[in-house]
Scaffold this motif. Structure first.
Motif, PDB file in Angstrom:
ATOM      1  N   THR A 190      -5.896  -6.768  -3.116  1.00 47.28           N
ATOM      2  CA  THR A 190      -5.050  -5.886  -2.313  1.00 47.28           C
ATOM      3  C   THR A 190      -5.894  -4.995  -1.405  1.00 47.28           C
ATOM      4  OG1 THR A 190      -3.339  -5.878  -4.031  1.00 47.28           O
ATOM      5  CG2 THR A 190      -3.274  -4.101  -2.409  1.00 47.28           C
ATOM      6  N   ILE A 191      -6.971  -4.423  -1.946  1.00 50.32           N
ATOM      7  CA  ILE A 191      -7.859  -3.594  -1.123  1.00 50.32           C
ATOM      8  C   ILE A 191      -8.517  -4.441  -0.041  1.00 50.32           C
ATOM      9  CG2 ILE A 191      -9.968  -2.203  -1.154  1.00 50.32           C
ATOM     10  CD1 ILE A 191      -9.178  -1.257  -3.942  1.00 50.32           C
ATOM     11  N   GLY A 192      -8.958  -5.644  -0.403  1.00 49.49           N
ATOM     12  CA  GLY A 192      -9.524  -6.544   0.601  1.00 49.49           C
ATOM     13  C   GLY A 192      -8.509  -6.918   1.665  1.00 49.49           C
TER      14      GLY A 192
ATOM     15  N   ALA B  80       2.219  13.801  -6.047  1.00 44.69           N
ATOM     16  CA  ALA B  80       0.821  14.070  -5.698  1.00 44.69           C
ATOM     17  C   ALA B  80       0.314  13.076  -4.657  1.00 44.69           C
ATOM     18  CB  ALA B  80      -0.045  14.037  -6.951  1.00 44.69           C
ATOM     19  N   TYR B  81       0.687  11.807  -4.802  1.00 42.65           N
ATOM     20  CA  TYR B  81       0.285  10.816  -3.795  1.00 42.65           C
ATOM     21  C   TYR B  81       0.889  11.159  -2.436  1.00 42.65           C
ATOM     22  CZ  TYR B  81      -1.659   7.649  -7.333  1.00 42.65           C
ATOM     23  OH  TYR B  81      -2.424   7.079  -8.332  1.00 42.65           O
TER      24      TYR B  81
ATOM     25  N   VAL C 199      -3.941   4.592   4.124  1.00 40.27           N
ATOM     26  CA  VAL C 199      -3.366   3.278   3.832  1.00 40.27           C
ATOM     27  C   VAL C 199      -3.131   3.125   2.328  1.00 40.27           C
ATOM     28  CG1 VAL C 199      -3.690   0.794   4.021  1.00 40.27           C
ATOM     29  CG2 VAL C 199      -4.509   2.289   5.839  1.00 40.27           C
ATOM     30  N   VAL C 200      -4.124   3.503   1.521  1.00 42.75           N
ATOM     31  CA  VAL C 200      -4.008   3.365   0.070  1.00 42.75           C
ATOM     32  C   VAL C 200      -2.933   4.287  -0.489  1.00 42.75           C
ATOM     33  CG1 VAL C 200      -5.197   3.720  -2.126  1.00 42.75           C
ATOM     34  CG2 VAL C 200      -6.361   2.551  -0.250  1.00 42.75           C
ATOM     35  N   THR C 201      -2.969   5.559  -0.125  1.00 36.52           N
ATOM     36  CA  THR C 201      -1.989   6.505  -0.672  1.00 36.52           C
ATOM     37  C   THR C 201      -0.577   6.165  -0.212  1.00 36.52           C
ATOM     38  OG1 THR C 201      -2.540   8.021   1.164  1.00 36.52           O
ATOM     39  CG2 THR C 201      -3.627   8.395  -0.955  1.00 36.52           C
ATOM     40  N   GLY C 202      -0.425   5.762   1.041  1.00 42.28           N
ATOM     41  CA  GLY C 202       0.901   5.378   1.519  1.00 42.28           C
ATOM     42  C   GLY C 202       1.413   4.126   0.830  1.00 42.28           C
ATOM     43  N   PHE C 203       0.536   3.147   0.654  1.00 46.39           N
ATOM     44  CA  PHE C 203       0.919   1.911  -0.025  1.00 46.39           C
ATOM     45  C   PHE C 203       1.348   2.183  -1.464  1.00 46.39           C
ATOM     46  CE2 PHE C 203      -0.471  -1.474  -2.916  1.00 46.39           C
ATOM     47  CZ  PHE C 203       0.266  -2.556  -2.450  1.00 46.39           C
ATOM     48  N   VAL C 204       0.540   2.925  -2.207  1.00 52.20           N
ATOM     49  CA  VAL C 204       0.851   3.195  -3.609  1.00 52.20           C
ATOM     50  C   VAL C 204       2.144   4.001  -3.726  1.00 52.20           C
ATOM     51  CG1 VAL C 204       0.064   4.412  -5.681  1.00 52.20           C
ATOM     52  CG2 VAL C 204      -1.537   3.026  -4.358  1.00 52.20           C
ATOM     53  N   LEU C 205       2.349   4.957  -2.830  1.00 57.70           N
ATOM     54  CA  LEU C 205       3.578   5.757  -2.865  1.00 57.70           C
ATOM     55  C   LEU C 205       4.810   4.876  -2.670  1.00 57.70           C
ATOM     56  CD1 LEU C 205       5.015   8.520  -2.881  1.00 57.70           C
ATOM     57  CD2 LEU C 205       4.592   8.654  -0.411  1.00 57.70           C
TER      58      LEU C 205
ATOM     59  N   PHE D 174      -4.673   0.646 -10.777  1.00 64.32           N
ATOM     60  CA  PHE D 174      -5.967   0.002 -10.570  1.00 64.32           C
ATOM     61  C   PHE D 174      -6.327  -0.076  -9.087  1.00 64.32           C
ATOM     62  CE2 PHE D 174      -5.774  -1.259 -14.987  1.00 64.32           C
ATOM     63  CZ  PHE D 174      -7.112  -1.356 -15.347  1.00 64.32           C
ATOM     64  N   VAL D 175      -5.334  -0.156  -8.207  1.00 66.38           N
ATOM     65  CA  VAL D 175      -5.622  -0.106  -6.777  1.00 66.38           C
ATOM     66  C   VAL D 175      -6.256   1.236  -6.419  1.00 66.38           C
ATOM     67  CG1 VAL D 175      -4.590  -0.024  -4.466  1.00 66.38           C
ATOM     68  CG2 VAL D 175      -3.867  -1.783  -6.087  1.00 66.38           C
ATOM     69  N   VAL D 176      -5.661   2.318  -6.913  1.00 65.34           N
ATOM     70  CA  VAL D 176      -6.205   3.648  -6.642  1.00 65.34           C
ATOM     71  C   VAL D 176      -7.577   3.818  -7.293  1.00 65.34           C
ATOM     72  CG1 VAL D 176      -5.833   6.134  -6.927  1.00 65.34           C
ATOM     73  CG2 VAL D 176      -3.906   4.630  -6.419  1.00 65.34           C
ATOM     74  N   LEU D 177      -7.709   3.334  -8.528  1.00 66.64           N
ATOM     75  CA  LEU D 177      -8.987   3.445  -9.223  1.00 66.64           C
ATOM     76  C   LEU D 177     -10.084   2.688  -8.466  1.00 66.64           C
ATOM     77  CD1 LEU D 177     -10.545   4.407 -11.729  1.00 66.64           C
ATOM     78  CD2 LEU D 177      -9.875   2.269 -12.859  1.00 66.64           C
ATOM     79  N   GLY D 178      -9.786   1.484  -8.002  1.00 64.40           N
ATOM     80  CA  GLY D 178     -10.766   0.726  -7.231  1.00 64.40           C
ATOM     81  C   GLY D 178     -11.144   1.428  -5.944  1.00 64.40           C
ATOM     82  N   TYR D 179     -10.163   1.991  -5.266  1.00 64.35           N
ATOM     83  CA  TYR D 179     -10.427   2.744  -4.031  1.00 64.35           C
ATOM     84  C   TYR D 179     -11.342   3.936  -4.293  1.00 64.35           C
ATOM     85  CZ  TYR D 179      -9.215   6.785  -1.092  1.00 64.35           C
ATOM     86  OH  TYR D 179      -9.255   7.928  -0.353  1.00 64.35           O
ATOM     87  N   LEU D 180     -11.076   4.682  -5.361  1.00 67.64           N
ATOM     88  CA  LEU D 180     -11.896   5.860  -5.675  1.00 67.64           C
ATOM     89  C   LEU D 180     -13.316   5.461  -6.072  1.00 67.64           C
ATOM     90  CD1 LEU D 180      -9.310   8.038  -7.654  1.00 67.64           C
ATOM     91  CD2 LEU D 180     -10.154   8.406  -5.317  1.00 67.64           C
TER      92      LEU D 180
END
Length: 341
Positions: free
Chosen positions: A190-192, A20-21, A143-149, A123-129
């Motif tokens: 990480t988001i920062g 899905a990511y 950036v977020v989806t590629g990183f998490v994948l 938690f990275v995805v949750l923080g982004y959302l």
């Protein structure tokens, strides 16, 4: 369901959320590809202002197309990408939850590096959302989806371990408090850090395009202004710092005293957790007192992120048995040769 079935379900959920990511990542790539030829709103407004200032006819201005930030196709793909990311995050949560239910007895799902990484990426995805609408983070989506994948792929291929009971040193309620705080702070940092990287890239790109006299366009032109990127990076780091302080300097020593009978033992992971705290403290102090902003602040933030991830990955792999936190490393399998006769 049996514990073995929960483990299988967790593994299947990890594969499903990774797929899905990947789909969300493709949607966001399509989103920004669709806007590649579209004129950024700042450029369009500057051009319109020049036209008006030159005394263009009123009828011509009325007939001109309105200045919009994103084409309709770009908006549609962005909405699809976010929707798929929400679904992926829900499946990701199922993977984390069932990982804990797979243990006998049931435990928290962060007893090793595989499980911590699985939880941390969630938690990275949750923080982004959670921050998506507040800061308009559509530009951060690929950036977020590629990183998490990528991190999930590495997690499964290099860090995976079968579910086992917690070690004695982990049998403590302070494990829950300490690790949850550390994961939340890691996600914020990480988001920062992503915002800081984009700041440095866009700053360098603007200098090159201006020096060459080229028109700005593409993904980088649609990123927020440098001051906005700098402000978002600062706010996420300022949010994560007190949580990291609580995790590394308060709950960590309390848990160490509970597990090993001392609050501080100069363990490599303890030392690097403190180094990470010092770097981020310097970043926030420099921003607040010396007015350090822009590239200098971004570089310090990335140094902090490097120490953070080295503390997580490097300590376990490079220090090995030299750290009491080496339980996060997969245990080596002993091979016994039996010679008969």
């Amino acid at each position: 369901m049996t514990h073995e079935q929960f483990e299988v379900l967790s593994n299947q959920a990890v594969a499903a959320c990774a797929a899905a990511y990947f789909l969300a990542f493709l949607a966001h790539l399509g989103q920004w590809a669709a806007g590649r030829r579209a004129e950024p709103v700042e450029v369009a407004r500057e051009r319109e202002a020049v036209t008006v200032g030159a005394g263009a006819p009123t009828a011509g201005r009325a007939a001109a197309a309105p200045v919009t930030d994103e084409p309709e196709r770009m908006l549609l793909l962005g909405r699809v990408g976010v929707a798929v990311t929400v679904v992926a995050a829900a499946v990701h949560f199922v993977a984390v939850l069932t990982r804990g239910l797979a243990a006998d007895p049931v435990r928290v799902p962060w007893g090793n590096m595989y499980e911590f990484t699985l939880t941390g990426t969630f938690f990275v995805v949750l923080g982004y959302l959670l921050l998506y609408k507040r800061f308009g983070l559509s530009w951060l989506s690929p950036v977020v989806t590629g990183f998490v994948l990528v991190i999930l792929m590495v997690d499964v291929l290099a860090l995976y371990e079968p579910v086992v009971p917690l070690q004695d040193s982990l049998q403590s309620p302070w494990l829950v408090i300490h690790v949850v705080a550390a994961v939340i702070a890691t996600a914020a940092f990480t988001i920062g850090g992503m915002c800081s990287v984009l700041y440095l890239v866009k700053s360098r790109w603007e200098q090159r395009t201006d020096a060459a006299g080229r028109t700005r366009g593409g993904y980088l032109a649609r990123l927020p202004e440098l001051a906005v990127l700098d402000r978002i990076a600062y706010r996420t780091h300022a949010f994560g710092f007190p949580i990291w302080t609580f995790a590394a300097l308060i709950t960590g020593p309390i848990w160490a005293h509970y597990a090993w009978g001392r609050y501080w033992g100069w363990d490599p992971k303890e030392v690097w957790a403190f180094i990470t705290w010092v770097v981020y403290a310097a970043y926030l102090h420099a921003r607040a007192t010396s007015g350090w902003k822009g590239s200098s602040a971004a570089v310090i933030a990335l140094v902090g992120l490097a120490t953070l991830w080295f503390n997580f990955v490097g300590i376990n792999f490079f220090f090995g048995s030299g750290s009491q936190h080496s339980y996060a490393v997969p245990e080596p399998t002993a091979v016994v040769l039996r010679l008969d006769g």
